[in-house]
Design a protein around this motif. Structure first.
Motif, PDB file in Angstrom:
ATOM      1  N   LEU A 210       7.203 -30.679  13.256  1.00 50.49           N
ATOM      2  CA  LEU A 210       6.121 -29.744  12.931  1.00 50.49           C
ATOM      3  C   LEU A 210       6.217 -29.229  11.502  1.00 50.49           C
ATOM      4  O   LEU A 210       5.432 -28.367  11.092  1.00 50.49           O
ATOM      5  N   GLY A 211       7.182 -29.729  10.755  1.00 48.04           N
ATOM      6  CA  GLY A 211       7.299 -29.321   9.362  1.00 48.04           C
ATOM      7  C   GLY A 211       8.073 -28.036   9.149  1.00 48.04           C
ATOM      8  O   GLY A 211       7.909 -27.370   8.124  1.00 48.04           O
ATOM      9  N   VAL A 212       8.931 -27.673  10.111  1.00 49.44           N
ATOM     10  CA  VAL A 212       9.809 -26.516   9.935  1.00 49.44           C
ATOM     11  C   VAL A 212      11.115 -27.033   9.347  1.00 49.44           C
ATOM     12  O   VAL A 212      11.792 -27.879   9.949  1.00 49.44           O
ATOM     13  N   THR A 213      11.466 -26.559   8.182  1.00 49.91           N
ATOM     14  CA  THR A 213      12.584 -27.122   7.437  1.00 49.91           C
ATOM     15  C   THR A 213      13.859 -26.299   7.600  1.00 49.91           C
ATOM     16  O   THR A 213      13.818 -25.099   7.866  1.00 49.91           O
ATOM     17  N   ALA A 214      14.978 -26.992   7.417  1.00 51.46           N
ATOM     18  CA  ALA A 214      16.301 -26.356   7.388  1.00 51.46           C
ATOM     19  C   ALA A 214      16.517 -25.412   8.572  1.00 51.46           C
ATOM     20  O   ALA A 214      16.997 -24.291   8.413  1.00 51.46           O
ATOM     21  N   THR A 215      16.156 -25.888   9.768  1.00 47.82           N
ATOM     22  CA  THR A 215      16.337 -25.044  10.952  1.00 47.82           C
ATOM     23  C   THR A 215      17.815 -24.851  11.244  1.00 47.82           C
ATOM     24  O   THR A 215      18.567 -25.824  11.379  1.00 47.82           O
ATOM     25  N   GLU A 216      18.217 -23.603  11.317  1.00 45.73           N
ATOM     26  CA  GLU A 216      19.604 -23.260  11.647  1.00 45.73           C
ATOM     27  C   GLU A 216      19.676 -22.835  13.110  1.00 45.73           C
ATOM     28  O   GLU A 216      18.734 -22.234  13.640  1.00 45.73           O
ATOM     29  N   PHE A 217      20.788 -23.156  13.756  1.00 47.78           N
ATOM     30  CA  PHE A 217      21.003 -22.744  15.136  1.00 47.78           C
ATOM     31  C   PHE A 217      22.375 -22.106  15.246  1.00 47.78           C
ATOM     32  O   PHE A 217      23.394 -22.746  15.010  1.00 47.78           O
ATOM     33  N   VAL A 264      26.490 -21.533  37.622  1.00 46.73           N
ATOM     34  CA  VAL A 264      25.917 -22.424  36.616  1.00 46.73           C
ATOM     35  C   VAL A 264      26.587 -22.207  35.259  1.00 46.73           C
ATOM     36  O   VAL A 264      26.874 -23.166  34.522  1.00 46.73           O
ATOM     37  N   CYS A 265      26.861 -20.952  34.930  1.00 46.98           N
ATOM     38  CA  CYS A 265      27.554 -20.643  33.674  1.00 46.98           C
ATOM     39  C   CYS A 265      28.950 -21.257  33.658  1.00 46.98           C
ATOM     40  O   CYS A 265      29.375 -21.871  32.662  1.00 46.98           O
ATOM     41  N   GLU A 266      29.678 -21.086  34.761  1.00 51.60           N
ATOM     42  CA  GLU A 266      31.038 -21.612  34.842  1.00 51.60           C
ATOM     43  C   GLU A 266      31.069 -23.131  34.737  1.00 51.60           C
ATOM     44  O   GLU A 266      32.042 -23.712  34.254  1.00 51.60           O
ATOM     45  N   ALA A 267      29.990 -23.784  35.159  1.00 51.31           N
ATOM     46  CA  ALA A 267      29.894 -25.241  35.071  1.00 51.31           C
ATOM     47  C   ALA A 267      29.505 -25.716  33.670  1.00 51.31           C
ATOM     48  O   ALA A 267      29.443 -26.928  33.412  1.00 51.31           O
ATOM     49  N   GLY A 268      29.230 -24.777  32.762  1.00 55.79           N
ATOM     50  CA  GLY A 268      28.885 -25.125  31.390  1.00 55.79           C
ATOM     51  C   GLY A 268      27.528 -25.769  31.224  1.00 55.79           C
ATOM     52  O   GLY A 268      27.312 -26.559  30.295  1.00 55.79           O
ATOM     53  N   LEU A 269      26.586 -25.405  32.098  1.00 51.58           N
ATOM     54  CA  LEU A 269      25.279 -26.059  32.091  1.00 51.58           C
ATOM     55  C   LEU A 269      24.244 -25.353  31.222  1.00 51.58           C
ATOM     56  O   LEU A 269      23.161 -25.903  30.995  1.00 51.58           O
ATOM     57  N   LEU A 270      24.562 -24.143  30.747  1.00 49.39           N
ATOM     58  CA  LEU A 270      23.574 -23.363  29.999  1.00 49.39           C
ATOM     59  C   LEU A 270      23.944 -23.241  28.531  1.00 49.39           C
ATOM     60  O   LEU A 270      25.118 -23.288  28.151  1.00 49.39           O
ATOM     61  N   SER A 271      22.922 -23.071  27.721  1.00 53.69           N
ATOM     62  CA  SER A 271      23.099 -22.832  26.291  1.00 53.69           C
ATOM     63  C   SER A 271      22.185 -21.683  25.881  1.00 53.69           C
ATOM     64  O   SER A 271      21.141 -21.456  26.501  1.00 53.69           O
ATOM     65  N   TRP A 272      22.585 -20.988  24.848  1.00 54.33           N
ATOM     66  CA  TRP A 272      21.764 -19.890  24.317  1.00 54.33           C
ATOM     67  C   TRP A 272      22.110 -19.705  22.846  1.00 54.33           C
ATOM     68  O   TRP A 272      23.262 -19.891  22.437  1.00 54.33           O
ATOM     69  N   GLY A 273      21.135 -19.387  22.053  1.00 57.16           N
ATOM     70  CA  GLY A 273      21.424 -19.150  20.658  1.00 57.16           C
ATOM     71  C   GLY A 273      20.196 -18.775  19.859  1.00 57.16           C
ATOM     72  O   GLY A 273      19.083 -18.675  20.391  1.00 57.16           O
ATOM     73  N   LEU A 274      20.410 -18.576  18.578  1.00 58.46           N
ATOM     74  CA  LEU A 274      19.385 -18.094  17.659  1.00 58.46           C
ATOM     75  C   LEU A 274      18.961 -19.210  16.715  1.00 58.46           C
ATOM     76  O   LEU A 274      19.778 -19.778  15.988  1.00 58.46           O
ATOM     77  N   PHE A 275      17.669 -19.529  16.732  1.00 58.46           N
ATOM     78  CA  PHE A 275      17.076 -20.497  15.820  1.00 58.46           C
ATOM     79  C   PHE A 275      16.387 -19.767  14.669  1.00 58.46           C
ATOM     80  O   PHE A 275      15.741 -18.748  14.876  1.00 58.46           O
ATOM     81  N   HIS A 276      16.507 -20.348  13.476  1.00 62.35           N
ATOM     82  CA  HIS A 276      15.814 -19.794  12.315  1.00 62.35           C
ATOM     83  C   HIS A 276      15.426 -20.937  11.386  1.00 62.35           C
ATOM     84  O   HIS A 276      16.276 -21.718  10.944  1.00 62.35           O
ATOM     85  N   GLY A 277      14.137 -21.070  11.130  1.00 66.44           N
ATOM     86  CA  GLY A 277      13.652 -22.096  10.212  1.00 66.44           C
ATOM     87  C   GLY A 277      12.477 -21.586   9.394  1.00 66.44           C
ATOM     88  O   GLY A 277      11.955 -20.498   9.665  1.00 66.44           O
ATOM     89  N   ARG A 278      12.056 -22.383   8.418  1.00 67.78           N
ATOM     90  CA  ARG A 278      10.930 -22.008   7.572  1.00 67.78           C
ATOM     91  C   ARG A 278       9.876 -23.098   7.603  1.00 67.78           C
ATOM     92  O   ARG A 278      10.197 -24.293   7.574  1.00 67.78           O
ATOM     93  N   LYS A 279       8.628 -22.677   7.642  1.00 69.50           N
ATOM     94  CA  LYS A 279       7.528 -23.633   7.586  1.00 69.50           C
ATOM     95  C   LYS A 279       7.420 -24.197   6.171  1.00 69.50           C
ATOM     96  O   LYS A 279       7.428 -23.435   5.187  1.00 69.50           O
ATOM     97  N   ALA A 280       7.322 -25.505   6.096  1.00 70.60           N
ATOM     98  CA  ALA A 280       7.274 -26.158   4.792  1.00 70.60           C
ATOM     99  C   ALA A 280       6.055 -25.713   3.991  1.00 70.60           C
ATOM    100  O   ALA A 280       4.981 -25.424   4.541  1.00 70.60           O
ATOM    101  N   VAL A 281       6.226 -25.652   2.685  1.00 70.20           N
ATOM    102  CA  VAL A 281       5.117 -25.374   1.771  1.00 70.20           C
ATOM    103  C   VAL A 281       4.599 -26.713   1.288  1.00 70.20           C
ATOM    104  O   VAL A 281       5.297 -27.459   0.601  1.00 70.20           O
ATOM    105  N   ARG A 282       3.396 -27.057   1.652  1.00 68.17           N
ATOM    106  CA  ARG A 282       2.860 -28.386   1.319  1.00 68.17           C
ATOM    107  C   ARG A 282       2.126 -28.358  -0.009  1.00 68.17           C
ATOM    108  O   ARG A 282       1.575 -27.367  -0.380  1.00 68.17           O
TER     109      ARG A 282
END
Length: 282
Positions: A210-217, A264-282
């Motif tokens: 979608l043109g979101v650049t340098a997405t950090e997780f 489910v947590c103990e089985a390591g089946l879940l993930s969670w985190g913070l995404f941050h990216g910028r929309k490209a300037v065309r």
């Protein structure tokens, strides 16, 4: 056009969050400001404190864009805690889009009490059909809302559409671990009334397309079992009060569901985190 699957998911989320029993549960156990996962520093913290830390952490990742001239869109704004933090701390204008009429009424009332109603516009609607023009916002924000989407590709496309070129997208979401067993997660998803969970890899790939650049997780998965354990403790501590407000059967279901969440947590089946990216300037 929104798909039938997305419409059904919207309806499920609307019904779930408009239910008085659900509302009472979240207000009592989460603390009435936020209803997303928390970042914990010690086991004695309240869920409200940890959830607020998540808001503050997400805000710091985009604070260079936040001032009185900024326009922020909060997708799935819940009780409005994040919108109030952004408006009161940075002075920005926030549009809070949320599907639950019940939550939105409470959100508006709280904003009025705090004198923030002129900075926060609460809108009832779906993040699959955002009522805004292209490029309307400097920041698009969301916390644990995309997991309720029946069409996450469309949800992300809508979020990027309304973001100005160079604007920031920041969100957290409850996800499946990239190497996890989706089939093993099916009972968990059914209990949460969601179809399935995305993975971090899905979000990275879709945003790049979608043109979101340098997405950090920032991987915050270690906090998920801590959060559910604290929630289990809180339900036990408030069992009588919850039973009075939401019913004995609701408390019993909550305890069963939380037991399963921890498995489910103990089985390591879940993930969670913070995404941050910028929309490209065309």
């Amino acid at each position: 056009m929104t798909s039938d699957t997305a419409h059904r998911a919207d309806g499920t989320a609307r019904t779930f969050y408009n239910t008085p029993e659900t509302d009472e549960f979240y207000r009592l156990t989460w603390g009435g400001e936020n209803i997303h996962l928390g970042i914990y520093r010690d086991g004695d913290e309240t869920i409200r404190q940890a959830a607020q830390r998540t808001v503050e952490s997400a805000a710091r990742s985009v604070e260079e864009e936040l001032d009185e001239a900024s326009a922020v869109l909060d997708l799935g704004s819940g009780f409005g805690g994040a919108a109030r933090h952004l408006a009161s701390t940075y002075g920005c204008r926030v549009v809070a889009l949320n599907i639950s009429d019940r939550q939105n009424r409470g959100h508006r009332a709280r904003n009025l009490e705090l004198g923030l109603d002129s900075r926060i516009q609460v809108v009832t609607g779906s993040f699959n059909d955002i009522p805004a023009a292209d490029g309307s916002f400097d920041v698009v924000w969301s916390q644990e809302a995309f997991c309720h989407s029946g069409d996450r590709a469309r949800t992300l496309a809508e979020a990027v559409r309304v973001l100005r070129p160079g604007g920031h997208l920041v969100f957290t979401d409850l996800m499946a671990a990239s190497d996890g067993d989706q089939e093993a997660l099916r009972p968990f998803c059914e209990r949460l009334r969601i179809g399935d969970l995305a993975t971090p890899d899905f979000y990275r790939a879709r945003l790049a397309g979608l043109g979101v650049t340098a997405t950090e997780f920032e991987d915050l998965s270690a906090h998920v079992p801590v959060h559910y354990a604290r929630l289990q403790e809180e339900v036990g501590r408030r069992a009588e009060e919850l039973a009075d407000r939401a019913g004995v059967d609701q408390v019993a279901r909550l305890r069963t569901n939380l037991d399963h969440c921890l498995e489910v947590c103990e089985a390591g089946l879940l993930s969670w985190g913070l995404f941050h990216g910028r929309k490209a300037v065309r």
